[in-house]
Design an enzyme around this catalytic site. Sequence first.
Site, mmCIF file in Angstrom:
data_model
loop_
_atom_site.group_PDB
_atom_site.id
_atom_site.type_symbol
_atom_site.label_atom_id
_atom_site.label_comp_id
_atom_site.label_asym_id
_atom_site.label_seq_id
_atom_site.Cartn_x
_atom_site.Cartn_y
_atom_site.Cartn_z
ATOM 1 N N ASP A 18 -1.118 -6.423 -7.862
ATOM 2 C CA ASP A 18 -2.460 -5.843 -7.832
ATOM 3 C C ASP A 18 -3.305 -6.821 -7.026
ATOM 4 O O ASP A 18 -3.502 -7.968 -7.446
ATOM 5 C CB ASP A 18 -2.991 -5.697 -9.273
ATOM 6 C CG ASP A 18 -4.380 -5.086 -9.306
ATOM 7 O OD1 ASP A 18 -5.181 -5.366 -8.379
ATOM 8 O OD2 ASP A 18 -4.671 -4.336 -10.252
ATOM 9 N N VAL A 19 -3.791 -6.389 -5.864
ATOM 10 C CA VAL A 19 -4.448 -7.326 -4.950
ATOM 11 C C VAL A 19 -5.812 -7.803 -5.450
ATOM 12 O O VAL A 19 -6.421 -8.686 -4.844
ATOM 13 C CB VAL A 19 -4.584 -6.750 -3.514
ATOM 14 C CG1 VAL A 19 -3.222 -6.491 -2.894
ATOM 15 C CG2 VAL A 19 -5.455 -5.500 -3.502
ATOM 16 N N THR B 215 -3.939 12.021 2.163
ATOM 17 C CA THR B 215 -3.225 11.125 1.239
ATOM 18 C C THR B 215 -3.941 11.126 -0.111
ATOM 19 O O THR B 215 -5.033 11.672 -0.237
ATOM 20 C CB THR B 215 -3.223 9.684 1.771
ATOM 21 O OG1 THR B 215 -4.578 9.231 1.830
ATOM 22 C CG2 THR B 215 -2.592 9.559 3.142
ATOM 23 N N LEU B 216 -3.314 10.423 -1.060
ATOM 24 C CA LEU B 216 -3.893 10.307 -2.402
ATOM 25 C C LEU B 216 -5.306 9.713 -2.335
ATOM 26 O O LEU B 216 -6.253 10.254 -2.907
ATOM 27 C CB LEU B 216 -2.974 9.384 -3.206
ATOM 28 C CG LEU B 216 -3.028 9.444 -4.717
ATOM 29 C CD1 LEU B 216 -2.601 10.827 -5.191
ATOM 30 C CD2 LEU B 216 -2.078 8.373 -5.294
ATOM 31 N N LYS C 220 -15.361 -1.131 4.764
ATOM 32 C CA LYS C 220 -14.542 -1.136 5.992
ATOM 33 C C LYS C 220 -15.218 -1.964 7.087
ATOM 34 O O LYS C 220 -14.546 -2.591 7.907
ATOM 35 C CB LYS C 220 -14.286 0.285 6.498
ATOM 36 C CG LYS C 220 -13.360 1.113 5.613
ATOM 37 C CD LYS C 220 -11.968 0.554 5.505
ATOM 38 C CE LYS C 220 -11.012 1.513 4.827
ATOM 39 N NZ LYS C 220 -9.757 0.851 4.430
ATOM 40 N N ALA D 238 -12.315 2.561 -4.134
ATOM 41 C CA ALA D 238 -13.701 2.541 -4.619
ATOM 42 C C ALA D 238 -13.756 3.521 -5.788
ATOM 43 O O ALA D 238 -13.051 4.539 -5.777
ATOM 44 C CB ALA D 238 -14.670 2.971 -3.530
ATOM 45 N N TYR E 197 -18.553 9.009 2.496
ATOM 46 C CA TYR E 197 -17.678 7.827 2.618
ATOM 47 C C TYR E 197 -18.389 6.600 2.018
ATOM 48 O O TYR E 197 -17.754 5.678 1.519
ATOM 49 C CB TYR E 197 -17.282 7.616 4.085
ATOM 50 C CG TYR E 197 -16.028 6.798 4.254
ATOM 51 C CD1 TYR E 197 -14.813 7.236 3.744
ATOM 52 C CD2 TYR E 197 -16.055 5.569 4.928
ATOM 53 C CE1 TYR E 197 -13.658 6.480 3.893
ATOM 54 C CE2 TYR E 197 -14.906 4.818 5.092
ATOM 55 C CZ TYR E 197 -13.716 5.276 4.560
ATOM 56 O OH TYR E 197 -12.573 4.521 4.717
ATOM 57 N N GLY F 207 0.762 -1.251 0.000
ATOM 58 C CA GLY F 207 0.000 0.000 0.000
ATOM 59 C C GLY F 207 0.786 1.291 0.000
ATOM 60 O O GLY F 207 0.215 2.356 0.233
ATOM 61 N N SER G 260 1.672 8.248 2.010
ATOM 62 C CA SER G 260 0.877 7.037 2.279
ATOM 63 C C SER G 260 1.009 6.598 3.732
ATOM 64 O O SER G 260 2.113 6.615 4.301
ATOM 65 C CB SER G 260 1.361 5.875 1.407
ATOM 66 O OG SER G 260 1.107 6.116 0.054
ATOM 67 N N ILE G 261 -0.110 6.150 4.288
ATOM 68 C CA ILE G 261 -0.079 5.607 5.653
ATOM 69 C C ILE G 261 0.883 4.416 5.696
ATOM 70 O O ILE G 261 1.641 4.249 6.656
ATOM 71 C CB ILE G 261 -1.505 5.213 6.098
ATOM 72 C CG1 ILE G 261 -2.334 6.492 6.324
ATOM 73 C CG2 ILE G 261 -1.467 4.346 7.342
ATOM 74 C CD1 ILE G 261 -3.800 6.260 6.623
HETATM 75 P P1 NAD Z 1 -2.775 5.933 -0.396
HETATM 76 O O1 NAD Z 1 -3.427 6.369 -1.671
HETATM 77 O O2 NAD Z 1 -1.451 6.483 -0.097
HETATM 78 O O3 NAD Z 1 -2.712 4.356 -0.314
HETATM 79 C C1 NAD Z 1 -3.680 3.517 -0.873
HETATM 80 C C2 NAD Z 1 -2.929 2.363 -1.491
HETATM 81 O O4 NAD Z 1 -3.834 1.380 -1.992
HETATM 82 C C3 NAD Z 1 -2.070 2.810 -2.686
HETATM 83 O O5 NAD Z 1 -0.736 2.447 -2.486
HETATM 84 C C4 NAD Z 1 -2.654 2.044 -3.851
HETATM 85 O O6 NAD Z 1 -1.683 1.665 -4.801
HETATM 86 C C5 NAD Z 1 -3.213 0.836 -3.132
HETATM 87 N N1 NAD Z 1 -4.163 0.098 -3.951
HETATM 88 C C6 NAD Z 1 -5.391 0.494 -4.395
HETATM 89 N N2 NAD Z 1 -5.912 -0.465 -5.190
HETATM 90 C C7 NAD Z 1 -5.010 -1.476 -5.224
HETATM 91 C C8 NAD Z 1 -4.962 -2.738 -5.876
HETATM 92 N N3 NAD Z 1 -5.940 -3.163 -6.677
HETATM 93 N N4 NAD Z 1 -3.869 -3.525 -5.688
HETATM 94 C C9 NAD Z 1 -2.838 -3.122 -4.906
HETATM 95 N N5 NAD Z 1 -2.827 -1.939 -4.266
HETATM 96 C C10 NAD Z 1 -3.904 -1.128 -4.433
HETATM 97 O O7 NAD Z 1 -3.829 6.316 0.742
HETATM 98 P P2 NAD Z 1 -3.864 5.969 2.311
HETATM 99 O O8 NAD Z 1 -4.759 6.976 2.887
HETATM 100 O O9 NAD Z 1 -2.504 5.810 2.830
HETATM 101 O O10 NAD Z 1 -4.640 4.590 2.350
HETATM 102 C C11 NAD Z 1 -4.147 3.444 2.986
HETATM 103 C C12 NAD Z 1 -5.227 2.768 3.817
HETATM 104 O O11 NAD Z 1 -5.568 3.593 4.926
HETATM 105 C C13 NAD Z 1 -6.530 2.504 3.078
HETATM 106 O O12 NAD Z 1 -7.051 1.262 3.496
HETATM 107 C C14 NAD Z 1 -7.409 3.627 3.576
HETATM 108 O O13 NAD Z 1 -8.789 3.328 3.472
HETATM 109 C C15 NAD Z 1 -6.964 3.669 5.013
HETATM 110 N N6 NAD Z 1 -7.348 4.866 5.755
HETATM 111 C C16 NAD Z 1 -7.010 6.098 5.269
HETATM 112 C C17 NAD Z 1 -7.392 7.204 5.981
HETATM 113 C C18 NAD Z 1 -7.057 8.585 5.470
HETATM 114 O O14 NAD Z 1 -7.679 9.547 5.921
HETATM 115 N N7 NAD Z 1 -6.096 8.718 4.583
HETATM 116 C C19 NAD Z 1 -8.093 7.086 7.194
HETATM 117 C C20 NAD Z 1 -8.400 5.816 7.658
HETATM 118 C C21 NAD Z 1 -8.022 4.710 6.933
#
Ligand code: NAD
Length: 275
Positions: A84-85, A213-214, A182, A115, A175, A32, A38-39
């Site tokens: 790609d998951v 984040t993205l 989730k 989504a 959301y 991810g 990215s988180i």
């Molecule tokens: P991010 O865009 O940096 O990361 C999302 C990642 O998902 C990306 O690296 C992307 O390549 C990957 N991804 C999407 N589809 C994919 C696929 N088919 N195969 C492989 N990888 C795939 O954004 P983020 O905010 O760091 O998101 C990481 C997680 O944290 C997610 O589960 C998100 O829902 C969760 N989250 C984010 C927030 C927030 O506010 N940013 C809050 C709570 C939870």
Amino acid sequence: MAHSGRDIGGTKRALWRAMSKPLEGKVGVVFGVANKRSIAWGIAQAWAQAGAKLIFNYQGERLKENVEELAATFGADTPVAPCDVSRDEDIVKFFDFVKGKTSRVDLVLHSVAFAPKEALEGSFLDTSREAFRVAHDISAYSLVAVTRAASGLMSGGGSVVTMSYYGAEKVVPHYNVMGVAKAALEASVRYLAYDLGPKKIRVNAISAGPVNTLAARGISGFSAMLTHYEQHAPLKRNITLEELGAMGVFLASDGGAGVTGQTLYVDSGYSVMGM
Ligand code: NAD
């Protein structure tokens, strides 16, 4: 039994190492990372600082260079491979790659969600069958698929960590289908924890407050969410990647040895508020 001074020194050193490098000797797989916001990157940095060796995925060619560059900050030989998951064959290939690099995996970070953009605007009522399917496949089922593949390599037990959000539990406007996905993710965490407990593999979710984040920017009205948390969360601020990293280390280390099947909140306390 009396200890020699040398023994005590050795014990102290071992204790100090356990405290400062609680993940020394562990191997982690990180799903991810897209960029430095990215988180997954925040948690990966904390895991690496705590002593873990890491292997990274990237989603597709578009992200390859970014992830390779970031991973190389831990050493030019840090393994990175595509996955790609949503594709079973990618998951098989990725873990074949992992097997070529290590005989054992201890930690898995699943920080992946998606989504279709139109499903994160307007009303949940309008969610199409396809958007619902895609959101659940990538954001919830992928945890099951990745954990199953990784568990074959987790011979010494270990820790799986995924990322969730409060929209799983309460309605957060816009959301939408991601909240429903989730909820499925958090339920999957509980069922996986039950299945894998006997193998000493723990599975937990971190429910994070909003982080810029993205993926987050795809949610309509996201910047208003950041302001809302600053105004209403008990800590009166948003969370940081470092705080998510610290929780990631806790769950991955012996600190979290008795914790599995849980969703832990790193959200400045927002989720305790009723009004
Ligand atoms: P991010 O865009 O940096 O990361 C999302 C990642 O998902 C990306 O690296 C992307 O390549 C990957 N991804 C999407 N589809 C994919 C696929 N088919 N195969 C492989 N990888 C795939 O954004 P983020 O905010 O760091 O998101 C990481 C997680 O944290 C997610 O589960 C998100 O829902 C969760 N989250 C984010 C927030 C927030 O506010 N940013 C809050 C709570 C939870």
